[in-house]
Write a protein that holds these residues in place. Sequence first.
Motif, mmCIF file in Angstrom:
data_model
loop_
_atom_site.group_PDB
_atom_site.id
_atom_site.type_symbol
_atom_site.label_atom_id
_atom_site.label_comp_id
_atom_site.label_asym_id
_atom_site.label_seq_id
_atom_site.Cartn_x
_atom_site.Cartn_y
_atom_site.Cartn_z
ATOM 1 N N SER A 167 145.987 11.228 -2.676
ATOM 2 C CA SER A 167 145.911 11.755 -1.308
ATOM 3 C C SER A 167 147.221 11.493 -0.569
ATOM 4 O O SER A 167 148.046 12.398 -0.393
ATOM 5 N N ASP A 209 146.128 9.502 4.834
ATOM 6 C CA ASP A 209 145.891 10.839 4.282
ATOM 7 C C ASP A 209 147.003 11.773 4.768
ATOM 8 O O ASP A 209 148.049 11.317 5.239
ATOM 9 N N ASP A 210 146.768 13.074 4.669
ATOM 10 C CA ASP A 210 147.785 14.056 5.037
ATOM 11 C C ASP A 210 148.269 13.871 6.468
ATOM 12 O O ASP A 210 149.468 13.994 6.754
#
Length: 517
Positions: A227, A59-60
Amino acid sequence: MTQTLNPNHALAAQLRDTRLSAGLRHFIGGQWVDSASGETFEAHSPVDNSFLVQVARGDDTDIDRAAQAAHDAFQNWKEVGGAERRRMLHRIADLIEQRAQEIAVLESLDTGQAIRFMKSAATRGAENFRFYADRAPAAQDGQSLPAPGFLNYSIRQPIGPVGVITPWNTPFMLSTWKIAPALAAGCTVVHKPAEWSPVSATLLAEIMDEAGLPKGVHNLVHGFGESAGRSLTEHPLIKAVAFVGETTTGSHIMRQGADTLKRVHFELGGKNPVVVFDDADLDKALDAVVFMIYSLNGERCTSSSRVLVQEGIYDEFTARIAERARNIRVGDPLDPDTEVGPLVHPRHFDKVMSYFDKAREEGATIAAGGERVGEQGNFVTPTLFTGARNDMSIAQEEIFGPVLTAIPFTDEADALRLANDVKYGLAGYLWTNDLTRAHRFAHGLEAGMIWVNSENVRHLPTPFGGVKNSGIGRDGGDYSFEFYMETKNIAISLGTHKTARLGVGQPPKVTPKEVEG
């Protein structure tokens, strides 16, 4: 599709136990790590859609860690000499060759591609690294551009950390096609492979680490496009994004990178024509047409998915295609005799299957195939649509499977109109023995790459890429360096020119060159 014991099955079973049972992790800053969130996702075998491997879901936070690692490593990697980068990339190529069988088996297991083609794909991956290894020492070379009173010279410098997003068809080879020139140029990389085929990206990361690539120069983050992919394309430390995949996704990436003025390189979709005139060598043309649509399960961006056939030979030529399509061996991708394996994922399988009904609804004839094979997995029969028109969806939309649409044409002008009447323009193929027509038609065809009297035979120094909705930019040769590097001009005065003087009480004499820019 009965699986008989062969060395590929034995190796696949061994690799499942030793390589895949522990799952796939990210490779960030030289370390194998889990997702910061601890989340994972499952990848499945296209043979029967059974569980294959657990994969870390980035993810981020994971992308940020990888981008920072790439940024930090770039400060040193950009200073490494071309000769040392050449040595490193050759070492990577050596290790790819040593593990080619392992790569091929895992690629077949993960993607459903026939093992006969994946062996060649692994070898091409090594060739890609060797090709760019030998260009690394000259990657920064520029030009001498003297002018009156000045010595101008240009140099090229690596742009910085880059994002590489690769597709699920032949993922290992296509990853090397992007990563090798980036490393040769002096860039660092954050690689996000397709979530449908994540396995071979781990092998490539292992190989580069074993070769001694410094920590952080190459980073791998698994995850989904919406994402991890989005975070990569938006991250301010990532200076450019190289992407291979669908045209719609390319549009999203361009929007996502706009705020950070990201440079983009896209190899996108295609609906590539192969044009067969009645004066062609029809036996050779038949081999090429069949190979370029049914090899690699039809899941290739350069596949000749529309065959335009001159009307006088249309019935005979399409009948020969249909006969060959019916004889293609569909089955277990690890069987050396298999020519077409299962499609990569159930969602893609459903998409391809949907075009069989569309063809019937639009009035085309299914001359061969058009059916599912077996009760499980993602197998479809090699398919030929005849009696088609160019305005049908089967002629306009990228199906990306072993499905060919055959359209008749009357003369050269009609063929060129039909060939160009799509939104794509990646590749084109032309079969004729009329030399003048070959040149004329090739010049008029709206495509980035054209082969005359041949299937797709790649020469690595040549430019690879498309026009229209098929992409932006070119790979291959020094064309790749144009993307991964910035060009800088340096002007050295010889002391002979006169600078206009301001503030001396008289109008200055200013030359046009002094007011440019």
